[in-house]
Write an enzyme that holds these catalytic residues in place. Structure first.
Site, PDB file in Angstrom:
ATOM      1  N   SER A 139       3.117  58.777  93.553  1.00  0.00           N
ATOM      2  CA  SER A 139       3.270  57.458  94.174  1.00  0.00           C
ATOM      3  C   SER A 139       2.873  57.426  95.638  1.00  0.00           C
ATOM      4  CB  SER A 139       4.719  56.982  94.032  1.00  0.00           C
ATOM      5  OG  SER A 139       5.615  57.892  94.640  1.00  0.00           O
ATOM      6  N   ASP A 179      11.447  52.014 101.352  1.00  0.00           N
ATOM      7  CA  ASP A 179      12.387  51.676 100.288  1.00  0.00           C
ATOM      8  C   ASP A 179      13.388  52.777  99.973  1.00  0.00           C
ATOM      9  OD1 ASP A 179      10.797  53.560  99.093  1.00  0.00           O
ATOM     10  OD2 ASP A 179      10.053  52.278  97.479  1.00  0.00           O
ATOM     11  N   HIS A 228       9.892  56.037  99.853  1.00  0.00           N
ATOM     12  CA  HIS A 228       8.512  55.977 100.328  1.00  0.00           C
ATOM     13  C   HIS A 228       8.469  55.434 101.746  1.00  0.00           C
ATOM     14  CE1 HIS A 228       8.533  55.426  95.893  1.00  0.00           C
ATOM     15  NE2 HIS A 228       7.596  56.360  95.949  1.00  0.00           N
TER      16      HIS A 228
END
Length: 380
Positions: free
Chosen positions: A38, A347, A350
């Site tokens: 991610s 968040d 990240h």
């Protein structure tokens, strides 16, 4: 206290400084191929799983730059986006390529990103046998390598064409492996001593992928290490402790988790040294994500992060604004900071676009070994 225009001015200074320190790099590479999770996924999970309802498929993800969710786990662009922009090479998600009207067999492009959110270095079957689940995907680094090999015939038809392609390509292998550890610590609730035994397996998988890419023809590979996970809101919340000795007094990060990330990075660099000896004509560059990010934690005001470093911009409350029951991207009880450029953490898991921009800038300065900019200029 910085004024409201400070982040804009800092971003402008970053772009100006890049044009000064890296003036000849534009054009030194003609293609980029990226693998990872991610931290680098620019839309593969989003495109391939349109019916899923992952929080990062929802607003406010993407709000800063794209103004809508794109599947990126941030408020805007990622490190790979900035590398792509700095080098002037467009990089498209793999699933966008294969689902486009052009068709994979006729695809002619400058870059492809194979990274998938939630991806692991180790195969999901192996992790499953170790009792480590994956809540997002069963994609591994090996899967992404197979995608690359499947796509390769559409990128170059002959050995000479492939040699030409690889000679001017930058291949980014990672960051990868973080989820192998994250899932073990957070989902499987393994202790750090057990998770540390996974490191040789993860390193071996990364090394095997690098060697296979080299055998295919790769000549320049950028291999990032892992981030200091002890500074992330999700870990600070999950492993919050009254023992002050567990924390770095300068940053508020958890020492034992950062020591683990540093251990992975040390082992990765040792393995890269061995691979360099096996392939002396190949450029293998280590990207020090760990220290490129740590400088933001040690001197946040210097980089404009006046809102906080260990506290998430978007989250469900608590001392670090992270709540597993009220994640960013879900509406219930979630608060969002007014200015994302003031925060390093987006968040809880990240980073913000602002933090990723600084890390990307650092890669063209002093946080790659050997220097990416020197190598690029000398070979360009």
């Amino acid at each position: 206290m910085c004024s409201s225009s400070a982040p804009y001015l800092m971003n402008l200074l970053i772009l100006i400084s890049l044009s000064v320190i890296f003036p000849q790099a534009l054009g030194c590479y003609s293609s980029i191929f990226s693998f990872g999770d991610s931290v680098a996924d620019t839309g593969n999970l989003y495109i391939s799983s349109p019916n899923e309802s992952f929080p990062f498929f929802q607003p406010p993800y993407g709000e800063t730059y794209f103004h809508h969710p794109t599947g990126r786990c941030s408020d805007g662009r990622l490190i790979i986006d900035f590398i792509s922009e700095f080098l002037g090479i467009p990089v498209r998600p793999y699933f966008e390529v294969i689902k486009s009207n052009v068709g994979v067999q006729n695809f002619e492009g400058n870059g492809v990103n194979f990274a998938v959110g939630g991806a692991t270095a180790l195969d999901s079957t192996i992790l499953g046998q170790m009792g480590v689940p994956n809540e997002h995907t069963n994609i591994s680094l090996g899967t992404q390598l197979e995608w690359f090999k499947d796509l390769l015939p559409s990128l170059c038809n002959t050995s000479s064409d492939c040699d030409k392609l690889f000679s001017s390509s930058l291949i980014i292998v990672g960051e990868i492996g973080g989820n192998d550890y994250n899932h073990a610590l957070l989902l499987a609730e393994k202790n750090i001593e057990e998770v540390q035994t996974y490191v040789p397996l993860v390193i071996e998988e990364i090394a095997s992928t690098i060697k296979e890419l080299i055998e295919l023809g790769a000549v320049t590979l950028l291999v990032p290490g892992n981030f200091p996970i002890g500074c992330l809101s999700i870990f600070l919340t999950r492993f919050e402790s009254p023992d002050e000795n567990q924390y770095d007094s300068s940053t508020g990060c958890l020492n034992w988790l950062n020591e683990f990330a540093a251990y992975h990075n040390d082992q990765l660099q040792t393995e890269l040294s061995w691979i360099r000896k096996l392939y002396p004509n190949v450029n293998i560059i280590y990207a020090d994500y760990y220290n490129a990010l740590m400088r933001l934690y040690y001197s946040p005001d210097q980089f404009g992060f006046i809102g906080g470093t260990t506290r998430a911009c978007c989250g469900g409350g608590g001392p670090y604004n992270y709540n597993s029951s009220a994640k960013c991207g879900t509406s219930l009880g979630v608060s969002i900071c007014e200015n994302t450029a003031y925060f390093t953490n987006w968040d809880g898991k990240h980073l913000t676009e602002a933090a990723y921009r600084w890390i990307a800038k650092a890669l063209f300065e002093e946080y790659t070994m050997p220097s990416l900019s020197t190598l690029c200029v000398s070979d360009g």
